[in-house]
Design an enzyme around this catalytic site. Structure first.
Site, PDB file in Angstrom:
ATOM      1  N   SER A 132     -10.536  14.564  22.194  1.00  0.00           N
ATOM      2  CA  SER A 132      -9.346  13.729  22.416  1.00  0.00           C
ATOM      3  C   SER A 132      -9.555  12.549  23.363  1.00  0.00           C
ATOM      4  CB  SER A 132      -8.208  14.581  22.966  1.00  0.00           C
ATOM      5  OG  SER A 132      -7.610  15.281  21.910  1.00  0.00           O
ATOM      6  N   LYS A 170      -9.161   9.164  21.894  1.00  0.00           N
ATOM      7  CA  LYS A 170      -7.851   8.576  21.592  1.00  0.00           C
ATOM      8  C   LYS A 170      -7.562   7.338  22.436  1.00  0.00           C
ATOM      9  CE  LYS A 170      -5.870  13.129  20.439  1.00  0.00           C
ATOM     10  NZ  LYS A 170      -5.122  14.278  21.012  1.00  0.00           N
ATOM     11  N   TYR A 190     -10.124  10.133  11.874  1.00  0.00           N
ATOM     12  CA  TYR A 190      -9.687  10.804  13.104  1.00  0.00           C
ATOM     13  C   TYR A 190     -10.634  11.954  13.460  1.00  0.00           C
ATOM     14  CZ  TYR A 190      -7.081  13.889  16.196  1.00  0.00           C
ATOM     15  OH  TYR A 190      -6.730  14.703  17.240  1.00  0.00           O
ATOM     16  N   TYR A 208      -1.007  15.490  28.539  1.00  0.00           N
ATOM     17  CA  TYR A 208      -0.031  16.216  27.689  1.00  0.00           C
ATOM     18  C   TYR A 208       1.084  16.874  28.507  1.00  0.00           C
ATOM     19  CZ  TYR A 208      -4.363  16.086  24.911  1.00  0.00           C
ATOM     20  OH  TYR A 208      -5.523  15.723  24.285  1.00  0.00           O
ATOM     21  N   VAL A 229     -10.713  18.799  24.231  1.00  0.00           N
ATOM     22  CA  VAL A 229     -10.891  20.256  24.126  1.00  0.00           C
ATOM     23  C   VAL A 229     -12.343  20.732  24.161  1.00  0.00           C
ATOM     24  CG1 VAL A 229      -8.751  21.012  23.016  1.00  0.00           C
ATOM     25  CG2 VAL A 229     -10.638  20.179  21.612  1.00  0.00           C
TER      26      VAL A 229
HETATM   27  N1  GLN Z   1     -10.033  17.174  17.480  1.00  0.00           N
HETATM   28  C1  GLN Z   1      -9.073  17.884  18.248  1.00  0.00           C
HETATM   29  C2  GLN Z   1      -7.816  18.127  17.433  1.00  0.00           C
HETATM   30  O1  GLN Z   1      -7.454  17.276  16.684  1.00  0.00           O
HETATM   31  C3  GLN Z   1      -8.756  17.100  19.506  1.00  0.00           C
HETATM   32  C4  GLN Z   1      -7.783  17.805  20.415  1.00  0.00           C
HETATM   33  C5  GLN Z   1      -8.099  17.638  21.893  1.00  0.00           C
HETATM   34  O2  GLN Z   1      -9.212  17.334  22.312  1.00  0.00           O
HETATM   35  N2  GLN Z   1      -7.109  17.957  22.712  1.00  0.00           N
HETATM   36  O3  GLN Z   1      -7.191  19.127  17.511  1.00  0.00           O
END
Ligand code: GLN
Length: 335
Positions: free
Chosen positions: A73, A76, A198, A250, A268
């Site tokens: 993530s 992003k 993505y 978040y 994550v």
């Molecule tokens: N690729 C992960 C997902 O789409 C990214 C989520 C994250 O790093 N919080 O669930």
């Protein structure tokens, strides 16, 4: 072990402080590695690295800073910058908002008045920003996105195919969100192509040092402090840092701002980046996560560093400035 309460007045003192933090938090074994993406379970939970890159290009490293993992993530943040650069602030705002959700990163929720995803840091919003990446077909779009990442990282990068395939075959929630957003006209008809893009952006490989350079680039008005490349137009830095500050963590964004007080983003796989504007970028990698999906050692390191040097943006002691003055004096210059 206690950490000596001293403001660093030399590079060596700052390096010693990072080494102490690493030693202090390495024994922590709380948390679990992410398992909903099967490939991510293969990581060694003991892996732990801390890296700081200053605005003038100095690099401080402790632990496993060269261990390679997928960015997840944290990507992003940079794809949001690319969407802003390609479409401008006003258009991007019609597709994705800038409000924190108070929900988990993968919540299936849209703003019920505008039908936009709430912000570009949660999965729904990130899929919407990814769908804005221009290009004629999937290969051109991917190549343009990888070029953007190269600007921040300063060397060639790759997509981890096993992680990409793992996400692609198990990402039903993300697929569900994309279709919901298509229903409301928030993304165009290239649903599967944008979802692949993505999953690919999440599967870009980095190490902890790369992430610190990327964070430092954001802290240096978009200019990579090692290569001198302008990775993103500086006019968008304030948008990027604002959404990191309010939404990057978040459903614990409020607690994060309260405790650490700096724009940040986690992933994550265990990465965490923090930007100290006009000063430096910090990255931690440690794959043991808490319930919100943040690296536990990462949280501890950032809180300790922010506390120790008074880096919180609202710290009345203005530690942020003091840090720079002192580190700068000993090295000749820090602008
Ligand atoms: N690729 C992960 C997902 O789409 C990214 C989520 C994250 O790093 N919080 O669930």
């Amino acid at each position: 072990m206690t950490i000596s309460p001293a403001i660093p007045n030399t590079d060596a003192a700052f390096q010693a402080f990072l080494d102490e933090l690493h030693q202090q938090y390495a024994p922590l074994s709380e948390g679990t590695v992410a398992s909903y993406i099967p490939e991510l379970t293969k990581v060694d939970p003991a892996t732990f690295g801390i890296c700081v890159v200053t605005r003038d290009g100095r690099v401080f490293e402790a632990g496993d800073t060269r261990h390679i993992f997928t960015i997840q993530s944290i990507s992003k943040v940079f794809v949001y910058g690319m969407a802003l650069q390609e479409h401008g602030r006003d258009y991007v705002l019609t597709r994705v908002g800038v409000e924190p959700t108070g929900d988990a990163f993968n919540a299936i929720v849209l703003d019920d008045r505008s039908m936009r995803p709430y912000n570009p840091m949660v999965n729904a919003g990130a899929i919407a920003t990814t769908s804005l990446i221009k290009g004629d077909g999937p290969t051109e779009r991917l190549n343009r996105m990888l070029d953007m990442f190269r600007g921040y990282i300063g060397h060639d990068i790759f997509v981890d195919m096993s992680v990409f395939m793992s996400e692609r075959t198990t990402g039903h929630r993300n697929r569900g969100m994309a279709h919901l957003m298509r229903n409301f006209g928030m993304i165009d008809e290239r649903i599967d192509e944008s979802l692949d893009l993505y999953f690919q952006q999440c599967s870009v490989t980095v190490d902890c040092r790369d992430l610190a350079v990327m964070a430092a680039t954001l802290g240096n008005h978009g200019k990579n402090p090692i290569t001198g490349a302008q990775a993103v137009n500086q006019r968008y830095i304030r948008d990027i840092l604002s959404v990191m500050h309010t939404c990057g963590m978040y459903d614990s964004a409020g607690e994060w701002v309260y405790r650490v007080g700096l724009p940040a983003k986690s992933g994550v796989s265990g990465g965490l980046i923090v930007v100290v504007p006009n000063q430096f970028g910090l990255a931690v990698f440690s794959p043991l996560l808490n319930a919100q999906g943040h690296s536990i050692r990462g949280l501890r390191v950032c809180e300790a560093l922010s506390d120790h040097y008074g880096l919180h943006l609202f710290d009345s002691s203005m530690g942020c400035t003091r840090f720079v003055q002192q580190l700068g004096q000993s090295n000749g210059e820090v602008s």
